[in-house]
Scaffold this active site. Structure first.
Site, PDB file in Angstrom:
ATOM      1  N   ARG A   1      -8.356  13.790  -5.393  1.00 45.67           N
ATOM      2  CA  ARG A   1      -8.020  12.748  -6.369  1.00 45.67           C
ATOM      3  C   ARG A   1      -8.978  12.674  -7.549  1.00 45.67           C
ATOM      4  NH1 ARG A   1      -2.772  12.310  -5.086  1.00 45.67           N
ATOM      5  NH2 ARG A   1      -2.480  11.738  -2.910  1.00 45.67           N
TER       6      ARG A   1
ATOM      7  N   ARG B   1       4.202 -10.979   2.171  1.00 44.82           N
ATOM      8  CA  ARG B   1       5.016 -11.818   3.077  1.00 44.82           C
ATOM      9  C   ARG B   1       4.336 -13.170   3.265  1.00 44.82           C
ATOM     10  NH1 ARG B   1       6.617  -9.190   8.677  1.00 44.82           N
ATOM     11  NH2 ARG B   1       8.331 -10.689   8.551  1.00 44.82           N
TER      12      ARG B   1
ATOM     13  N   GLN C   1       0.501   6.311  -3.589  1.00 47.58           N
ATOM     14  CA  GLN C   1      -0.092   7.656  -3.472  1.00 47.58           C
ATOM     15  C   GLN C   1      -1.275   7.632  -2.506  1.00 47.58           C
ATOM     16  OE1 GLN C   1      -1.367   9.202  -7.278  1.00 47.58           O
ATOM     17  NE2 GLN C   1       0.513  10.412  -7.408  1.00 47.58           N
TER      18      GLN C   1
END
Lengths: 317, 317, 317, 317
Positions: free
Chosen positions: B234, B133, B118
């Site tokens: 938010r 990775r 988000q």
């Protein structure tokens, strides 16, 4: 960092000098990364052109901050100085750009409007410009030094050729100075800020009478990745002289701020050469001992010339 | 700034705590604007959710930096404290956003992946995320506290309704914990980092087996204007609880950093109400003494309900 | 969409008119969303100010494209027209901005340089401006119509007051016209494009002699969300007249392009009012029947005045 | 454009196929630039991985639109086809990027969440993702084909090594499939969408139980300049296989859309080599006939190896 590039308070009038020195006298203790070479020159103006300047107003981070972010580390992020340098050079070589966004710098710049119009095209920066709707513009214009009074290039549609001299140069300087002065005097007359307060035209309208060499100023803040992008284009020999001189001072300031990143930037970004696919093929064949000619190179005559010029080698027969 | 929001080093393991305290012990003198309340908490983690945190890693500027940029001034830019406060409130009220871009802040955040998904939609920020990775993800997952285990709202397609209890709650927690643990164990097994080194699958592949409540972390840097935009969305009651708790801590950190701007932000941006053209018309008519009804209001029944709820007044008959 | 706003080919010289009509004559079949009202006016110039224009050069998407993206759908995304309208209004009301980024529009605009300098501050757009390094600038300047020749406002540092008249107006117009013409003639003289080819100054230098009311032009492309942000600031009564007239034409073009979104935009974004937290409190108390005074309102005298003016109601005693 | 890359409607279920074909059947006449090769494939899905796809939903502009913007022209902007091609190649070679921002493309993409997390880091695009707060995620996961089940590279911290085979491969596939299926079944169980409607957990919470190989989908829109930046990083051999396959399909779609720009992009951006300042010096000396060794090259052993590998020539003794 070149010795020639030094701050020069005399670029500003005594009131502003005093404000800057008062600001410099206020120091505080901080747990943030601090760069001594930046503290030395903080707030002081570096002269550019006849009336312009660049001064660093604030900075965030140092060489270590890039390492810290690349490692998403809890502490400083540094291991050995040597390893940190290796990581920075690796990131630069392989175009890992996001860690370089973790440093930020803020400049106060005074510059001619026609330079500001080029500069603002770099969109990934924060800008507060002096507003000619609120305030009256100073009577200061850029007039080129005689050695920068170049004729239009005959073989490059956007470049400069030889320098004008004698009567031609004098005439150009007279025109530039005369028109700028007259337009500004009329600007003040329309505003009613001269002896004759009759007109009182709105500032937002009167400003349209100013010439494009009038100086403006702004606060300009950007991250290090975008600064390097700006410098790679504007400290380049193809950039117009009047913006390049700003970029060159800023490149010097970058060397004081983040010396390891600056070195990597010069090695991998500024001093290098991008070979296109066909140009790479020519270089490969030539290195393998083949006598390549333009005709069988896959390059246009123009690209062929550009390649050997960029390699700084004589064009093969 | 609420007293309840305090840094808590115990959120991190002793090695990391030591790294942070070592970093805090390094102080330097600076000519840049310094905020004592930020220096107090710099680098230390503020706990969020069960394993997450927010910590301020660096900051640039203070309340005065906004004033300085708005005035494009040579010195600090401040006049009287009272005038500066007035200017900041004026800028906030009239949505002059660029001066607020002149302050910058950098956070280190640890958060569940579904929250990160988000958060990353706010594009005007700089991010360095821990890479699965390169590195192995820790065995840490977000498991909601029982009081946040809400059922789907029956009248809001994206909201939460009543809290699950008893056997239902227990079953959900068992599932979340069980699946996360099993998937992470299998992740390590595929990597060959458990007792059985046979498989050795590439990290970039093995990570796909992790669940979305696995914790990740990143460095996140943004300017104050974009921070306020993030917080207005938010730290709002419509935001999902799991991101709102991060925003609330950051709002508190903003209060320490730029108290005058924070106050203006709460007055003009967070605590206000936007009236649409038809809603404004209803308010105007009602204030003028007219008895407005939904039928002649120009609002849909839903908008009519929303208006009176937002005004915190009983709906007219 | 107002009837008054119509394309007027005569704004351009016959060669350009012919180029545009030739382009309009080329039609093709497409599977993309097509808007008949846009096809009608595509490429044709809408006059603005004395020599400027706006013309739509390309567009992507329509009202349905926003619905389609909001639903991440496979087909057109539409259900009933009524439901689509409801969704668009819901998205606008609740500031769900990303679906509106799915429409794109490209304009060709001719505008005075001082207007371009304001406009370019909107950074989230793509721009190609006519280059005065490559090409020679036309001899065209903005000279205000007499009814727009306003004096500086006495109570608003950036606004306009009463209109100048008589001798004062005539003097201002003479100055503006005279300086612009002289500066441009000298520009051509320095370039050597007049009868006297002696000087031949580089174009990138000569341009600095032009005044800020010289016309430039550019291709400007943006998405619908950012267009609405631009319009909400620039089609507003606080915007400078010379940029507002461009925004008003573009608002009209938006009504042709995406009529449902345009209606929602006018209802929820342009025609509304943002109440700050203290202003909301005043409104709430007044609606509940309380006699609120400035002294106990929590508002400054200025905010108190602004509130009742925005509500278009007499200020309570 | 490779023949192998073709749309395949069977990637979608019959309902979606029907929606797409219904959309394709709606055609209209337009005065905008139209590209026949794009119209041919518009809306149809190109399969990627086991359940993913890319489909073009809309496009704006063609090769000519770049020429038109670079010339800020009134008509199509084209002169001779040959001159247009020359201009496009000149712009690409000299990194004049803004004209390429004048074309825009919109894709609908279905992709695993861990791929979406890499992809979203490209910030200069518009995105609408399927929301797991509003809707239930489908039961579809990425399971690598056996030939892509690579072990961790032993000499590259982020790369892949040899392919797993036999029992090891089978075990990995069993784990990936088993965990994804179980987590999704538990997700539906917590939502109460299986036979047991008891739990009814909020969608925004239940989604955290999904694994990172679950498929999501989004509308993704970007301009051609940023598309090329994305492709230069993601269609590159260093990119992770699972994102590279998407980029390769999009590169093929770009060839259909803007063939001249695509050719220039491959020549000057994708197939070339950037020589650092020290590497350029090595090449120059070698071309001049000097026998350069690593010791006197100014390159580290690693950079020395990388240079000769990139040149595809044997390392000098």
């Amino acid at each position: 960092m070149s010795d020639a590039v030094q701050p020069d308070p005399s670029r500003l009038d005594p009131t502003m000098q005093a404000e800057i020195e008062a600001l410099r006298a206020q120091t505080g203790e901080t747990r943030r990364a601090t760069v001594a070479a930046m503290e030395d020159i903080l707030h002081r103006p570096f002269p550019v052109l006849d009336h312009g300047f660049v001064r660093v107003v604030d900075y965030m981070g140092d060489d270590g901050a890039v390492v810290q972010a690349a490692r998403v580390s809890y502490g400083r992020g540094t291991k050995q100085v040597r390893e940190d340098r290796g990581l920075i050079r690796y990131l630069m070589r392989h175009r890992h750009t996001t860690p370089f966004e973790m440093c930020e710098i803020k400049f106060h710049v005074k510059l001619p409007i026609f330079v500001a119009r080029q500069w603002i095209r770099h969109r990934t920066a924060n800008v507060n410009e002096y507003s000619a709707r609120y305030s009256v513009m100073d009577r200061e214009f850029y007039i080129p030094a005689p050695e920068h009074l170049a004729a239009q290039s005959s073989d490059n549609r956007q470049g400069r050729g030889t320098v004008l001299e004698g009567a031609e140069a004098a005439e150009v300087l007279d025109i530039l100075r005369g028109d700028a002065v007259r337009c500004h005097a009329n600007y003040e007359h329309m505003l009613g800020t001269d002896d004759d307060a009759r007109l009182g035209l709105a500032r937002e309208l009167a400003r349209m009478n100013l010439t494009l060499n009038t100086y403006t100023q702004w606060y300009w803040k950007t991250d290090l990745h975008n600064l390097m992008h700006f410098l790679s284009l504007r400290a380049d020999s193809h950039a117009q002289f009047e913006i390049r001189v700003y970029a060159e001072v800023m490149l010097d300031l970058m060397a004081r701020w983040v010396p390891v990143i600056h070195e990597a930037f010069r090695d991998y970004r500024m001093g290098g050469l991008h070979l296109s696919r066909p140009a790479l093929s020519v270089v490969r064949r030539a290195l393998a001992g083949e006598a390549v000619t333009q005709a069988d190179s896959g390059l246009s005559p123009r690209e062929w010339r550009e390649l050997w010029a960029a390699l700084d080698l004589p064009m093969p027969e």
